[in-house]
Design a protein around this motif. Structure first.
Motif, PDB file in Angstrom:
ATOM      1  N   ASP A 111     -18.995   5.899  -1.733  1.00 49.52           N
ATOM      2  CA  ASP A 111     -19.040   4.452  -1.929  1.00 49.52           C
ATOM      3  C   ASP A 111     -18.437   4.082  -3.275  1.00 49.52           C
ATOM      4  O   ASP A 111     -17.718   3.084  -3.392  1.00 49.52           O
ATOM      5  CB  ASP A 111     -20.481   3.931  -1.854  1.00 49.52           C
ATOM      6  N   LEU A 112     -18.715   4.875  -4.301  1.00 48.11           N
ATOM      7  CA  LEU A 112     -18.165   4.613  -5.633  1.00 48.11           C
ATOM      8  C   LEU A 112     -16.636   4.712  -5.626  1.00 48.11           C
ATOM      9  O   LEU A 112     -15.954   3.854  -6.188  1.00 48.11           O
ATOM     10  CB  LEU A 112     -18.741   5.587  -6.666  1.00 48.11           C
ATOM     11  N   TRP A 114     -14.625   4.238  -3.061  1.00 48.00           N
ATOM     12  CA  TRP A 114     -14.107   3.083  -2.337  1.00 48.00           C
ATOM     13  C   TRP A 114     -14.160   1.822  -3.199  1.00 48.00           C
ATOM     14  O   TRP A 114     -13.220   1.047  -3.232  1.00 48.00           O
ATOM     15  CB  TRP A 114     -14.877   2.873  -1.039  1.00 48.00           C
ATOM     16  N   ASP A 115     -15.265   1.631  -3.908  1.00 45.95           N
ATOM     17  CA  ASP A 115     -15.410   0.457  -4.765  1.00 45.95           C
ATOM     18  C   ASP A 115     -14.363   0.441  -5.871  1.00 45.95           C
ATOM     19  O   ASP A 115     -13.779  -0.607  -6.173  1.00 45.95           O
ATOM     20  CB  ASP A 115     -16.814   0.384  -5.359  1.00 45.95           C
ATOM     21  N   HIS A 118     -10.925  -0.409  -4.357  1.00 43.63           N
ATOM     22  CA  HIS A 118     -10.914  -1.838  -4.021  1.00 43.63           C
ATOM     23  C   HIS A 118     -10.765  -2.688  -5.279  1.00 43.63           C
ATOM     24  O   HIS A 118      -9.984  -3.642  -5.303  1.00 43.63           O
ATOM     25  CB  HIS A 118     -12.212  -2.188  -3.277  1.00 43.63           C
ATOM     26  N   ARG A 119     -11.504  -2.358  -6.337  1.00 45.03           N
ATOM     27  CA  ARG A 119     -11.448  -3.145  -7.576  1.00 45.03           C
ATOM     28  C   ARG A 119     -10.062  -3.114  -8.212  1.00 45.03           C
ATOM     29  O   ARG A 119      -9.593  -4.133  -8.714  1.00 45.03           O
ATOM     30  CB  ARG A 119     -12.491  -2.631  -8.568  1.00 45.03           C
TER      31      ARG A 119
END
Length: 142
Positions: A111-112, A114-115, A118-119
């Motif tokens: 998840d980290l 992916w985040d 995305h950022r």
């Protein structure tokens, strides 16, 4: 006829190396004033240094071009555009090139990870472009 960007101001994100550096050098070689943005992180997003952006700026200036460095994150889009305005008085072209590599299979992407992707890739491009939008709209060019 040669393609000229004389009198134009270009912001290239992630311009401390790779394709971003090549974009910055190409625009400068055609007369553009260039804002070289790079955090100076490694390809996995670790560390931070001004050396990469500074080196590209030095290379452009050594060839007679105009360039300034910017070390802000693309998540601070307004700061990047303000660098162009402060240094050159306008912004004409934005190349959203900054990226962060997470070379993992889908099953191993956290998840980290992916985040972060995305950022930088999506949100950062949006924030930089949005910050430039009204300037370009008001000058009827960009």
């Amino acid at each position: 006829m040669s393609l000229s960007f004389e009198g134009r101001v270009v912001l290239v994100t992630g311009a401390g190396g790779g394709l971003g550096k090549e974009y910055a050098l190409a625009f400068a070689s055609r007369g553009a004033s260039v804002v070289v943005n790079d955090l100076g992180v490694d390809i996995k997003g670790g560390g931070r240094s001004s050396a990469a952006a500074d080196k590209v700026v030095e290379e452009i200036r050594a060839k007679g071009g105009k360039a300034v460095a910017n070390y802000d994150s693309v998540e601070d889009g307004e700061k990047l555009i303000q660098s162009a305005l402060d240094a050159f008085g306008r912004i004409d072209i934005v190349v959203n090139n900054a990226g962060i590599l997470r070379d993992r299979s889908f099953a191993r992407t956290s998840d980290l990870d992916w985040d972060l992707i995305h950022r930088v890739h999506l949100r950062g491009s949006f924030l930089v472009t949005r910050a430039a939008w009204n300037h370009m709209k008001n000058q009827k060019f960009g």
